[in-house]
Scaffold this motif. Structure first.
Motif, short mmCIF file in Angstrom:
data_model
loop_
_atom_site.label_atom_id
_atom_site.label_comp_id
_atom_site.label_asym_id
_atom_site.label_seq_id
_atom_site.Cartn_x
_atom_site.Cartn_y
_atom_site.Cartn_z
N ASP A 183 0.82 -1.21 0.00
CA ASP A 183 0.00 0.00 0.00
C ASP A 183 0.86 1.26 0.00
N LEU A 184 2.06 1.15 0.55
CA LEU A 184 3.00 2.27 0.59
C LEU A 184 4.39 1.76 0.28
N VAL A 185 5.02 2.34 -0.73
CA VAL A 185 6.43 2.10 -1.02
C VAL A 185 7.14 3.43 -0.80
N CYS A 186 8.18 3.44 0.04
CA CYS A 186 8.82 4.71 0.38
C CYS A 186 10.33 4.56 0.44
N ARG A 211 0.77 8.00 -7.18
CA ARG A 211 -0.24 7.05 -6.72
C ARG A 211 -0.69 6.17 -7.87
N LYS A 212 -0.72 4.89 -7.63
CA LYS A 212 -1.23 3.97 -8.63
C LYS A 212 -2.75 4.08 -8.69
N ALA A 213 -3.30 4.07 -9.88
CA ALA A 213 -4.76 4.18 -10.02
C ALA A 213 -5.45 3.08 -9.22
N PRO A 214 -6.54 3.40 -8.53
CA PRO A 214 -7.22 2.39 -7.70
C PRO A 214 -7.94 1.33 -8.52
N CYS A 215 -8.21 1.63 -9.79
CA CYS A 215 -8.85 0.66 -10.68
C CYS A 215 -8.58 1.11 -12.11
N PRO A 226 -3.36 -1.55 -6.01
CA PRO A 226 -4.24 -0.53 -6.58
C PRO A 226 -4.54 0.58 -5.57
N GLY A 227 -4.33 1.82 -5.98
CA GLY A 227 -4.52 2.95 -5.09
C GLY A 227 -3.36 3.21 -4.16
N GLY A 228 -2.28 2.40 -4.27
CA GLY A 228 -1.13 2.54 -3.38
C GLY A 228 -0.29 3.77 -3.69
#
Length: 475
Positions: free
Chosen positions: A115-118, A256-260, A142-144
């Motif tokens: 969900d989070l890459v940092c 942000r990656k698209a949630p869908c 998705p959404g991450g």
């Protein structure tokens, strides 16, 4: 792991940084600033705390500690190129909700999504930053969110100037500009880089060089040839005569990656043809349709009814329409219409509520133009940012479109909204198309004839055939 010579040097230098915590003051400050950016972004987007976190280049654990304090229930995997750094981080931070691994952040071997890459002040050591970002993007759920800090152009400018004045080759890498970083981020997701300059006082050049060595950050760029001792002394003397500080240009980035799978259709104006374009997209992609905010139903039939009348699914069924969140009678902005009808809506409650299957494509249509007010303190642009889908911008083809289009694109880009493409409505104007593509860098994905009336399912079918496939559009 097998590394090339340059990576081995980086690994070795950090493994011998036995006094890292004592000298890495800027690194600690930047980790704190990055954590602040992470928390602000989660609040702004209304996201729940991440369940799984991946940290790249954890070092001895400055950011690791902050992640565990702020997201205590999250499971975190922290990786670093240096085994010594991993051992130190493991000593400083242990528990059932954290795992450490010696791994190259550019070439990970992990399973699952996050969900989070940092990453804090690690990316400047990447050999191929753009390729690495694309690979890290694939690890996002998705959404991450991906959030990072890195050194940017202007870092150690005082030392570089001292080298230049003495005619000596500088061992400081050429760090990327903010424009370079923004050009390298994944195209399909929202995101933006910004920067700040931190000033670190130094006693003299010798103290600066020793501090770099103490934290393991003294690896010269690949191919650099060491200068003579006398040349280095001349540079140090010049530096000591002119400077007592060093600049760190620190870039902070998020995407942000698209949630869908889907797009958000907006325009430069009202009555610009968004609904017709949305219908063509729904037809082309056999997509779901959603109009979160619908106004003007007292004067015209709602847009979802237009979509239903114009789109024909391949299975013969009606297109799938998702219910609006807010339906208002007056043909005004949502904010003005709510005032007139004495209704209210909390933007904090606005989320991507429809549940889409993995192979579904969602077409969302906005209300009016990019800067239309939704509430007293929010604009349509804020809704687009919160949803997280790339934009298709609908514009006129004729006179006046350049000003409206360039302003709309600038407004979207200023907050990091990804623009998948522009659709021009009206009689083709080659000079306007050329100017828009050259000045915005956004592709024109279709030019559609403007029809005031007589739009039929056959018209929409013909328009849909001029549009790119969804996977081609967002690749």
């Amino acid at each position: 792991m097998v590394f090339n010579e340059h990576k081995r040097k980086i690994q070795s230098h950090f493994s011998h940084a036995h006094h890292y915590e004592k000298y890495a003051l800027v690194q600690k400050t930047v980790a704190q600033r990055l954590m602040g950016h992470i928390l602000n972004r989660y609040t702004m987007l209304g996201l729940p705390p991440p369940k799984r976190i991946l940290e790249i280049g954890c070092g001895s654990g400055f950011l690791t500690q902050l992640l565990k304090i702020n997201f205590p229930d999250s499971f975190c995997i922290s990786v670093d190129l240096s085994e010594e750094m991993i051992l130190r981080a493991r000593e400083n931070h242990n528990g059932s909700q954290i795992a450490f691994a010696v791994m190259d952040g550019e070439n990970l071997a992990l399973s699952g999504s996050f969900d989070l890459v940092c990453s804090s002040l690690c990316m400047q050591w990447f050999v191929s930053r753009k390729a690495a970002l694309e690979r890290l993007y694939e690890y996002l759920a998705p959404g991450g969110l991906f959030m990072a800090s890195t050194l940017a152009a202007g870092t150690f400018e005082e030392w570089r100037e001292s080298c230049n004045q003495m005619g000596v080759a500088c061992a400081v890498p050429f760090y990327p500009s903010i424009d370079q970083l923004n050009a390298e981020r994944p195209r399909s997701g929202h995101g933006l880089w910004s920067s700040e300059t931190l000033i670190e006082p130094v006693d003299n050049a010798w103290a600066f060089l020793q501090a770099l060595k103490a934290i393991g950050a003294h690896t010269a760029p690949a191919g650099y040839r060491a200068v003579s001792s006398s040349s280095l002394r001349r540079v140090m003397y010049y530096f000591d005569q002119h400077y007592s500080y060093l600049s760190y240009a620190v870039a902070y980035g998020w995407f942000r990656k698209a949630p869908c799978q889907g797009v958000f259709v907006t325009g430069t104006d009202t009555a610009i043809g968004k609904t017709v374009v949305s219908a063509a997209l729904v037809q082309a992609w056999q997509a779901l349709y959603w109009k979160p905010f619908q106004t003007g139903v007292a004067e015209e039939k709602p847009d979802h009814a237009i979509i239903t009348s114009l789109v024909r699914r391949k299975d013969g069924k009606l297109p799938k329409i998702l219910p609006s969140l807010l339906v208002l009678s007056a043909a005004l902005s949502p904010f003005e219409a709510m005032l007139r009808e004495q209704k209210s809506y909390s933007f904090e409650d606005f989320h991507l509520t429809p549940s889409c299957k993995a192979d579904d494509v969602l077409v969302i249509e906005g209300a009016g133009g990019v800067m239309v007010p939704l509430t007293a303190h929010t604009l349509l642009r804020d809704a687009i940012l919160k949803i997280g889908l790339p934009v298709i911008l609908v514009v006129r083809s004729g006179l006046g479109t350049l000003n409206h289009t360039l302003l709309s694109v600038e407004s979207l880009k200023n907050v990091g909204i990804a623009i998948a493409g522009i659709v021009m409505n009206g009689k083709p104007q080659p000079h306007n198309r050329k100017a828009i593509e050259e000045r915005t860098g956004v592709p024109i994905i279709a030019e559609l004839d403007w029809l005031e009336e007589g739009i039929t399912p056959q018209t929409i079918l013909a328009m849909s055939q001029a549009l790119p496939a969804f996977n081609v559009l967002v690749q």
